[in-house]
Motif scaffolding. Sequence first.
Motif, PDB file in Angstrom:
ATOM      1  N   GLY A 187    -110.732  33.424 -35.750  1.00 36.42           N
ATOM      2  CA  GLY A 187    -111.221  32.463 -36.733  1.00 36.42           C
ATOM      3  C   GLY A 187    -111.304  31.056 -36.178  1.00 36.42           C
ATOM      4  O   GLY A 187    -112.272  30.328 -36.451  1.00 36.42           O
ATOM      5  N   LEU A 188    -110.319  30.658 -35.391  1.00 32.97           N
ATOM      6  CA  LEU A 188    -110.345  29.314 -34.797  1.00 32.97           C
ATOM      7  C   LEU A 188    -111.500  29.167 -33.806  1.00 32.97           C
ATOM      8  O   LEU A 188    -112.152  28.122 -33.743  1.00 32.97           O
ATOM      9  N   VAL A 189    -111.753  30.208 -33.027  1.00 29.81           N
ATOM     10  CA  VAL A 189    -112.879  30.153 -32.089  1.00 29.81           C
ATOM     11  C   VAL A 189    -114.204  30.069 -32.850  1.00 29.81           C
ATOM     12  O   VAL A 189    -115.106  29.288 -32.479  1.00 29.81           O
ATOM     13  N   ALA A 218    -110.686  18.134 -32.634  1.00 31.04           N
ATOM     14  CA  ALA A 218    -109.448  18.653 -33.203  1.00 31.04           C
ATOM     15  C   ALA A 218    -109.450  20.178 -33.261  1.00 31.04           C
ATOM     16  O   ALA A 218    -108.486  20.834 -32.827  1.00 31.04           O
ATOM     17  N   VAL A 219    -110.530  20.770 -33.772  1.00 37.54           N
ATOM     18  CA  VAL A 219    -110.589  22.222 -33.887  1.00 37.54           C
ATOM     19  C   VAL A 219    -110.624  22.866 -32.510  1.00 37.54           C
ATOM     20  O   VAL A 219    -110.000  23.913 -32.277  1.00 37.54           O
ATOM     21  N   GLY A 220    -111.307  22.241 -31.564  1.00 42.81           N
ATOM     22  CA  GLY A 220    -111.353  22.783 -30.208  1.00 42.81           C
ATOM     23  C   GLY A 220    -109.991  22.788 -29.537  1.00 42.81           C
ATOM     24  O   GLY A 220    -109.629  23.753 -28.841  1.00 42.81           O
ATOM     25  N   LEU A 225    -105.553  25.946 -27.581  1.00 41.72           N
ATOM     26  CA  LEU A 225    -104.116  26.138 -27.460  1.00 41.72           C
ATOM     27  C   LEU A 225    -103.681  27.500 -28.013  1.00 41.72           C
ATOM     28  O   LEU A 225    -102.871  28.210 -27.388  1.00 41.72           O
ATOM     29  N   ALA A 226    -104.216  27.883 -29.165  1.00 40.41           N
ATOM     30  CA  ALA A 226    -103.863  29.176 -29.743  1.00 40.41           C
ATOM     31  C   ALA A 226    -104.331  30.327 -28.855  1.00 40.41           C
ATOM     32  O   ALA A 226    -103.613  31.331 -28.677  1.00 40.41           O
ATOM     33  N   LEU A 227    -105.504  30.204 -28.268  1.00 38.60           N
ATOM     34  CA  LEU A 227    -106.001  31.258 -27.378  1.00 38.60           C
ATOM     35  C   LEU A 227    -105.152  31.358 -26.113  1.00 38.60           C
ATOM     36  O   LEU A 227    -104.831  32.466 -25.649  1.00 38.60           O
ATOM     37  N   GLY A 233     -98.994  35.625 -23.945  1.00 39.13           N
ATOM     38  CA  GLY A 233     -97.965  36.429 -24.572  1.00 39.13           C
ATOM     39  C   GLY A 233     -96.784  35.635 -25.083  1.00 39.13           C
ATOM     40  O   GLY A 233     -95.681  36.193 -25.220  1.00 39.13           O
ATOM     41  N   LEU A 234     -96.965  34.356 -25.394  1.00 39.16           N
ATOM     42  CA  LEU A 234     -95.883  33.511 -25.889  1.00 39.16           C
ATOM     43  C   LEU A 234     -95.745  33.664 -27.400  1.00 39.16           C
ATOM     44  O   LEU A 234     -96.688  34.103 -28.078  1.00 39.16           O
ATOM     45  N   PRO A 235     -94.606  33.292 -27.952  1.00 36.37           N
ATOM     46  CA  PRO A 235     -94.446  33.367 -29.417  1.00 36.37           C
ATOM     47  C   PRO A 235     -95.428  32.451 -30.134  1.00 36.37           C
ATOM     48  O   PRO A 235     -95.861  31.409 -29.604  1.00 36.37           O
ATOM     49  N   ALA A 236     -95.769  32.814 -31.354  1.00 36.04           N
ATOM     50  CA  ALA A 236     -96.750  32.040 -32.113  1.00 36.04           C
ATOM     51  C   ALA A 236     -96.228  30.662 -32.485  1.00 36.04           C
ATOM     52  O   ALA A 236     -97.018  29.730 -32.687  1.00 36.04           O
ATOM     53  N   VAL A 237     -94.896  30.485 -32.565  1.00 35.22           N
ATOM     54  CA  VAL A 237     -94.346  29.192 -32.946  1.00 35.22           C
ATOM     55  C   VAL A 237     -94.587  28.140 -31.877  1.00 35.22           C
ATOM     56  O   VAL A 237     -94.474  26.937 -32.143  1.00 35.22           O
ATOM     57  N   VAL A 238     -94.940  28.569 -30.657  1.00 38.78           N
ATOM     58  CA  VAL A 238     -95.226  27.608 -29.586  1.00 38.78           C
ATOM     59  C   VAL A 238     -96.429  26.744 -29.944  1.00 38.78           C
ATOM     60  O   VAL A 238     -96.471  25.551 -29.616  1.00 38.78           O
ATOM     61  N   VAL A 239     -97.414  27.310 -30.619  1.00 36.87           N
ATOM     62  CA  VAL A 239     -98.596  26.535 -31.018  1.00 36.87           C
ATOM     63  C   VAL A 239     -98.198  25.395 -31.944  1.00 36.87           C
ATOM     64  O   VAL A 239     -98.608  24.233 -31.752  1.00 36.87           O
ATOM     65  N   ALA A 240     -97.383  25.711 -32.943  1.00 37.46           N
ATOM     66  CA  ALA A 240     -96.934  24.663 -33.869  1.00 37.46           C
ATOM     67  C   ALA A 240     -96.104  23.612 -33.157  1.00 37.46           C
ATOM     68  O   ALA A 240     -96.246  22.409 -33.414  1.00 37.46           O
ATOM     69  N   ALA A 241     -95.229  24.039 -32.232  1.00 41.36           N
ATOM     70  CA  ALA A 241     -94.373  23.088 -31.516  1.00 41.36           C
ATOM     71  C   ALA A 241     -95.195  22.144 -30.645  1.00 41.36           C
ATOM     72  O   ALA A 241     -94.973  20.925 -30.634  1.00 41.36           O
ATOM     73  N   VAL A 242     -96.151  22.687 -29.899  1.00 37.56           N
ATOM     74  CA  VAL A 242     -96.960  21.832 -29.005  1.00 37.56           C
ATOM     75  C   VAL A 242     -97.824  20.874 -29.819  1.00 37.56           C
ATOM     76  O   VAL A 242     -97.969  19.689 -29.467  1.00 37.56           O
TER      77      VAL A 242
END
Length: 451
Positions: A187-189, A218-220, A225-227, A233-242
């Motif tokens: 969805g983000l892509v 911003a969306v890019g 980052l999410a991709l 293979g990192l945890p999903a919480v890494v996206v929020a932290a970064v």
Amino acid sequence: MTVPATAVQPLTRVAVHLGSRRLDVALDASRTLAEVLTAAGVTRTPGLLVIDAGGRALDLTSPLAAQVEDGSLVHVVAPAPRPRGRAARARAAWVARRPDPQPALIGAAGASAAVLGAVELLDPAHRGWVALVAAVVLGVGALLLATARTTAESAATLVAPLLGLAAGVAAVDPAGDADRRLALVAGLVAATGAAAVRFVTTRAQRRGQDLATVLLTAVGVVAGLALAVLLAGLPAVVVAAVLLGLVPFALRLLPVWSLSVPDDQLVDLAHVARTAPSVRGPRPRGLGRVNERQVGRTVDSAERRSDAGVLLVCAVPPVLVPVLLVAALGDTLRGWGAVVLVAGLVVVLSLQPRSARGAVARWAPRVAAALVLVELAAVGGSRLDDGALVAVGCVLLALVAAAVSIALGRGWSSVVASRFGDFVEGLGVVAAMPAALIAADMIETLRRMTS
């Protein structure tokens, strides 16, 4: 000796405004407004009005002296020309409506798409061809809205990525946690693609490109980052932290990134260029003198980009701080990292608007800081052993920030306090990213990857 008086007819003096023209007229009491307009060369078109200073419509066929006093001011209001062509008349009918329904309709479509995407992510049931049809419809709608020429430019620019996000999420059936992450990244892509198409469209139309530029960036960044996190293979919480760690840097870079001045306006390349290619080639031509209109257009565009960027950046902490707190407060080290991150964000969001310009840049970070404090008090009070102490600390910090804001608003200034504020703000900027990575448990993740 007595001289017999001669009868002199009184005159009525009025000032007539005809657009940018002004006529000072003195006429007999029996003269009408129609005669004045005819003498001034004004064509009697349907809908022509003559009003006085109080907004009262005057009769063109009645004597002017009977309707206005001596020395009055009257205005001639001519109707706008009728649009030519069916499309122009339809567009004029849309614009004439109050309020304009286009932003509301586009906003409703965006809200529906956001709700559909949320339902797709939260409900793990397979939907088969229904989800595929929804994805195709939403994707076509996002493409059409991104390329549309509409008066609701901002609404279309904001809703087109939402439709793309919902289309990408609906295209992947989120049967499990891994599939949910894949659906969100898809969805983000798709949202990035819709934002890119909208950016190209606004650049071609030469209007509304400021918001489209900020939204595409911003969306890019979020999609990239999410991709990257998903592929690593990192945890999903890494996206929020970064993303939370990047908030202080983004606030500092926005004023510099928003204002773009060509180098030719700062340095005369025709005189300072002395390199070998410049000797062999033609001398560069300067952009000429800078006029007031060009400066005003550049500054207004920079302020629009800055305001849009500030709103988008300030929306990140209230949305992602609860996600990080819920995942980090169960562990001691990660919990302290989350608390330090929230403290740094509150400090930066509270102190950075001191030198900001404009109401949006001054108040949006402060509102975001208040929301983050409320979230910390609510989530930390239920997940920490000393949650009551954390809640009391948040309340005290909010009171101190409010007192400082009120004092600054009343004109209080101090060199020592300003230097101390700069030091604390810089400390919050530097500590935000390391604290965010600790709260995301990146230390343990790196240890597992290297072992």
